[in-house]
Design a protein around this motif. Structure first.
Motif, PDB file in Angstrom:
ATOM      1  N   ARG A  76      -4.093  -2.809  -3.653  1.00 49.99           N
ATOM      2  CA  ARG A  76      -3.975  -2.281  -2.291  1.00 49.99           C
ATOM      3  C   ARG A  76      -4.994  -2.942  -1.367  1.00 49.99           C
ATOM      4  N   LYS A 113      -3.976  -5.515   1.764  1.00 45.26           N
ATOM      5  CA  LYS A 113      -4.274  -5.121   3.138  1.00 45.26           C
ATOM      6  C   LYS A 113      -4.913  -6.245   3.931  1.00 45.26           C
ATOM      7  N   SER A 123      -3.595   4.161  -5.691  1.00 48.90           N
ATOM      8  CA  SER A 123      -4.867   3.648  -6.198  1.00 48.90           C
ATOM      9  C   SER A 123      -5.027   3.881  -7.694  1.00 48.90           C
ATOM     10  N   GLY A 177       0.801  -1.214   0.000  1.00 50.21           N
ATOM     11  CA  GLY A 177       0.000   0.000   0.000  1.00 50.21           C
ATOM     12  C   GLY A 177       0.835   1.266   0.000  1.00 50.21           C
TER      13      GLY A 177
END
Length: 449
Positions: free
Chosen positions: A150, A154, A86, A81
């Motif tokens: 991402r 996570k 994004s 991340g």
């Protein structure tokens, strides 16, 4: 919106000592480095490697790669991340696969946010391709939105990252499925069909098989006999034993051009042994440069250097020989040189238009055409013929022999060209006649009225 290359080094090789399959070597470099180069050639601006377990060999490899490439290493998926935004597009090349540059480039060129390369179920599916659905097998190359990567990273937990993110893209998104089988085919620069390169590599035996496949592709792109049978095997040995030398394609090609230039001067001065040796060394250097570029995906030398310099240098050799022999044999040497240059230029022009018209080369046609491609007059074939005559002590007779051989093989090239052109016209004629014989509906109605 940047293109980010993402790679894993987590799956142990089948016959290793715990090191990941990403460290297996193909073409003299590790699979990991090969995939890094694939991504950079496809336009990636940054590279990220997910390596959960760092063995000493992997640490050494990553340290060396970090000095050469814009590379970041993360130990756990959650850290992705901080490396991927994004808005980024993520190019994922799965660990343990040797894939074709054309497949990676086609995937990266697609405009859809998610692209998954696949093999359609059937006999064409390569061995050990991973099944995705009843219809699709993975092509090992994907383009994924940074937001999806991402999110999966996570909450990955103990799941395998590559397969989890790939299947999540299939479920959560509407990806474009790119058929890998359609990414091979005709390569204009080589003038022939080149099969798509794709291998699953999890052991030393697999790596050796992939090496053979790479070498076979490089072999088939070179037509004349000295390059195929002498320079090719020697270049293959040089690559196997030059891992620490880090030979690059461009400097080797420039060295070849240097040898070719020296050959012109030495031939003009009458130092025939030195001139022929330099000309042969040029041929080997260009073949080695070609193999480094094709097998190791190294940065290529300038196109004009690879495509045009060898022909210009070859013409210079004949001019140099002419200049040397005019001093002793008179103006007849000029006529020999002109005959040689005209035949060589004409043969190259016919080969060029052969490529343009038939989308193939003389090497691709079985039988006599392939034999002509191998044994026909060429820069290196001519130099080896001149060398044989020089060993016999008849350099000037060798000059005549090279010119005569060029004229003879040009006649064969021209004959094959005319024959293939005639066959193409004959195949098209029945189709045109059939279309002309069909009555048009409008004309038929007018006639009845």
């Amino acid at each position: 919106m940047a293109l980010i290359g993402l790679f894993c080094a987590n799956h142990a090789a089948a016959d290793g000592n715990g090191d990941p399959s990403a460290l297996l070597r193909v073409g003299g470099i590790s699979l990991l480095e090969r995939n890094l180069r694939l991504a950079l050639k496809a336009g990636a601006t940054r590279l990220v490697v997910l390596a959960e377990e760092l063995s000493p060999a992997l640490v050494e490899e990553l340290t060396a790669l970090h000095r050469r490439y814009p590379l970041d290493v993360v130990r756990v998926a959650e850290q992705l991340g901080s490396k991927i935004e994004s808005e980024d597009r993520v190019l994922l090349i799965e660990e343990g696969f040797v894939v074709d540059q054309r497949l990676v480039n086609r995937a990266a060129a697609q405009e859809e946010p998610a692209v998954i390369t696949i093999w359609n179920a059937g006999p064409a599916v390569p061995e050990r391709a991973v099944r995705l659905t009843a219809q699709y097998f993975s092509g090992a190359v994907s383009i994924l939105p940074g937001q999806l990567v991402r999110r999966i990273a996570k909450g990955l937990g103990d799941w395998d990252f590559e397969q989890t993110v790939l299947r999540s893209a299939m479920v959560d998104l509407e990806p474009h499925y790119l058929d890998a089988a359609g990414c091979g085919g005709f390569v204009p620069m080589l003038g022939r069909d080149v099969p798509l390169l794709w291998h699953a590599v999890s052991s030393q035996a697999d790596a050796a098989a992939a090496d053979q496949s790479l070498s076979g592709t490089a072999d088939a792109s070179r037509g004349d006999a000295p390059t195929r049978w002498i320079y090719g095997p020697l270049a293959r040995l040089a690559l196997l034993h030059s891992g620490k030398l880090r030979l690059s394609a461009a400097p080797v090609a420039w060295a070849g051009a240097g040898f070719g230039t020296v050959a012109i001067v030495t031939l003009f001065l009458g130092w025939f042994w030195a001139g022929v040796a330099c000309a042969i060394l040029m041929g080997f250097a260009f073949e080695l440069s070609h193999r480094i570029e094709q097998i190791r995906l190294d940065s290529a030398a300038p196109g004009w250097l690879l495509n045009h310099a060898p022909r210009l240098l070859e013409a210079g050799w004949y001019a140099g020989l002419c200049g040397a022999f005019v001093k002793t044999e008179g103006m007849a040497a000029v006529a020999v040189a002109l005959l040689l240059l005209v035949c060589r230029l004409s043969a190259d022009l016919h080969r060029h238009y052969f490529h343009r018209l038939f989308h193939s080369s003389l090497d691709d046609a079985p039988g006599v055409p392939r034999l002509i491609g191998l044994l026909g007059s060429g820069a290196q074939t001519n130099m080896w013929l001149l060398l044989i005559c020089g060993i016999a002590g008849v350099w000037y007779a060798g000059f005549w022999a090279v010119a005569g051989y060029s004229a003879l093989t040009y006649g064969f090239v021209l004959g094959v060209f005319v024959l293939r052109l005639k066959q193409m016209v004959q195949r098209r004629a029945p189709v045109e006649d059939e279309g002309a014989s069909r009555p048009r509906s409008g004309n038929s109605a007018g006639t009845g009225a």
